[in-house]
Design an enzyme around this catalytic site. Structure first.
Site, PDB file in Angstrom:
ATOM      1  N   GLY A  87     -48.760-107.357  66.292  1.00 45.59           N
ATOM      2  CA  GLY A  87     -47.429-107.823  66.721  1.00 45.59           C
ATOM      3  C   GLY A  87     -47.279-109.322  66.643  1.00 45.59           C
ATOM      4  N   GLY A  89     -46.828-111.131  63.552  1.00 45.71           N
ATOM      5  CA  GLY A  89     -46.320-111.609  62.262  1.00 45.71           C
ATOM      6  C   GLY A  89     -47.330-111.553  61.142  1.00 45.71           C
ATOM      7  N   GLY A  91     -48.307-108.716  59.743  1.00 43.88           N
ATOM      8  CA  GLY A  91     -48.116-107.485  58.968  1.00 43.88           C
ATOM      9  C   GLY A  91     -48.957-106.325  59.481  1.00 43.88           C
ATOM     10  N   SER A  92     -49.234-106.317  60.801  1.00 47.40           N
ATOM     11  CA  SER A  92     -50.114-105.250  61.309  1.00 47.40           C
ATOM     12  C   SER A  92     -49.469-103.868  61.164  1.00 47.40           C
ATOM     13  CB  SER A  92     -50.497-105.512  62.769  1.00 47.40           C
ATOM     14  OG  SER A  92     -49.340-105.604  63.571  1.00 47.40           O
ATOM     15  N   SER A  93     -48.150-103.766  61.374  1.00 41.43           N
ATOM     16  CA  SER A  93     -47.544-102.433  61.270  1.00 41.43           C
ATOM     17  C   SER A  93     -47.478-101.997  59.808  1.00 41.43           C
ATOM     18  CB  SER A  93     -46.166-102.379  61.949  1.00 41.43           C
ATOM     19  OG  SER A  93     -45.280-103.274  61.348  1.00 41.43           O
ATOM     20  N   ALA A  94     -47.201-102.932  58.900  1.00 43.38           N
ATOM     21  CA  ALA A  94     -47.162-102.573  57.477  1.00 43.38           C
ATOM     22  C   ALA A  94     -48.553-102.195  56.980  1.00 43.38           C
ATOM     23  CB  ALA A  94     -46.608-103.735  56.659  1.00 43.38           C
ATOM     24  N   ASP A 136     -43.220-106.786  53.902  1.00 45.06           N
ATOM     25  CA  ASP A 136     -44.511-106.667  54.576  1.00 45.06           C
ATOM     26  C   ASP A 136     -45.393-105.624  53.899  1.00 45.06           C
ATOM     27  OD1 ASP A 136     -43.333-108.423  56.291  1.00 45.06           O
ATOM     28  OD2 ASP A 136     -43.818-107.343  58.120  1.00 45.06           O
TER      29      ASP A 136
HETATM   30  C1  MEV Z   1     -41.260-109.761  59.255  1.00 45.22           C
HETATM   31  O1  MEV Z   1     -42.614-109.916  58.888  1.00 45.22           O
HETATM   32  C2  MEV Z   1     -40.369-110.404  58.224  1.00 45.22           C
HETATM   33  C3  MEV Z   1     -38.881-110.306  58.507  1.00 45.22           C
HETATM   34  O2  MEV Z   1     -38.207-111.002  57.447  1.00 45.22           O
HETATM   35  C4  MEV Z   1     -38.409-108.874  58.559  1.00 45.22           C
HETATM   36  C5  MEV Z   1     -38.486-108.170  57.213  1.00 45.22           C
HETATM   37  O3  MEV Z   1     -38.422-108.819  56.174  1.00 45.22           O
HETATM   38  O4  MEV Z   1     -38.586-106.924  57.219  1.00 45.22           O
HETATM   39  C6  MEV Z   1     -38.509-110.991  59.808  1.00 45.22           C
END
Ligand code: MEV
Length: 296
Positions: A87, A89, A91-94, A136
């Protein structure tokens, strides 16, 4: 049951060098796959679906459970090991979505194309946040450095050369809620559209100056200022950006959705910058862009 089936899959994390949020609205962004990621091991159990960590402890997050269940039926255990900050940024969920898709295909003895991985992972990723641009999981699936643009005809992914710099990653200590942040930016349109347009221009400039650390650093700082202006930064993230520059980074910005998460600091001397940051009591680590993955 004969001998239980199993499957394995892995995927890397990502960091967005520039262009987040604007990328949701068709502007380009540049992101890099990094040398950290997530591994999923599936094991047939015949029991209700269970989701566990690397030590076998149950992971109870309902959204995580829902995302795994969108692909994996009852009768399986999904074991998730990750060295990504969750959580934040990175890309852990992707990475989880792509690793799950690969593990499921492995368990079924299927080989997927890169497009197949992308499409299936997109469905899982949508469980985490409603309006993903796709950047992501595109980067998570293929690694390397890419320019990404969402178009009506589908994603436009252009591989870029692997640069020689590194990123020092600083954790704000807070999670950002990507779904809420993306929705918040959407609700401030069209008033903020000129700012999103400017982010798109910065990305085009960054692509031209990918190996010019001085120019790229300035563009990252301008990108961060625009992310403040569209309402996704926090005072803590702004402090981390300023401190990274004081400590010798050529530029820095929040990376990902914001509202918490990480700051990335650009440098060709990551050990020196990290040592100065540590002397100020900050903890960080170095990420290098990962080379593109050979197979889907
Ligand atoms: C999230 O890592 C990046 C955002 O631009 C959302 C997205 O592109 O899906 C905030």
């Amino acid at each position: 049951m004969g001998s239980p089936l199993s499957g394995r899959g892995s995927a890397g994390g990502k960091l967005i060098l520039c262009g987040e949020h604007a990328v949701v609205y068709g502007h380009p962004a540049i992101a890099l796959g990094i040398d950290r990621g997530t591994r999923v091991t599936l094991r047939q159990t015949g029991e209700p679906l269970s989701v566990v960590d690397a030590d076998g402890q149950a992971l109870d997050d309902p959204r995580l459970h829902e995302a795994v269940a969108s692909l994996i039926p009852d009768g399986w255990e999904a074991r998730i090991a990750s060295d990504l900050l969750i959580g934040r940024g990175m890309g852990s969920s992707a990475a989880l979505a792509v690793a799950l898709v690969r593990a499921e295909a492995d368990a079924r003895g299927l080989s997927l194309t890169a497009e197949g991985v992308h499409e299936r992972a997109f469905v899982v990723e949508r469980k985490f946040h409603g309006n993903p641009s796709g950047i992501d999981h595109a980067v998570s699936a293929r690694g390397g450095v890419v320019r990404y643009r969402r178009t009506l005809a589908g994603p436009e992914i252009t591989p870029l050369p692997i640069p020689s710099w590194s990123l020092v990653v600083l954790d704000s200590g807070n999670e950002g809620n990507t779904a809420q942040l993306v929705a918040g930016v959407g609700s401030r349109r069209p008033g903020i559209d000129p700012l999103l347009d400017r982010i798109g221009v910065i990305v085009n400039e960054a692509e031209k100056h990918l190996d010019d650390v001085g120019a790229l650093g300035k563009l990252m700082l301008e990108n961060h200022a625009l992310l403040i202006a569209i309402g996704v930064s926090t005072p803590r993230l702004d402090d981390l950006v300023a401190t990274a520059v004081e400590c010798g980074a050529a530029g820095a910005k929040l990376a990902g959705a914001g509202g918490g998460g990480v700051v990335i600091a650009l440098t060709t001397e990551p050990d020196d910058v990290l040592a100065r940051l540590r002397a100020k009591g900050l903890h960080g680590f170095v990420c290098r862009p990962a080379p593109p993955r050979a197979q889907a």
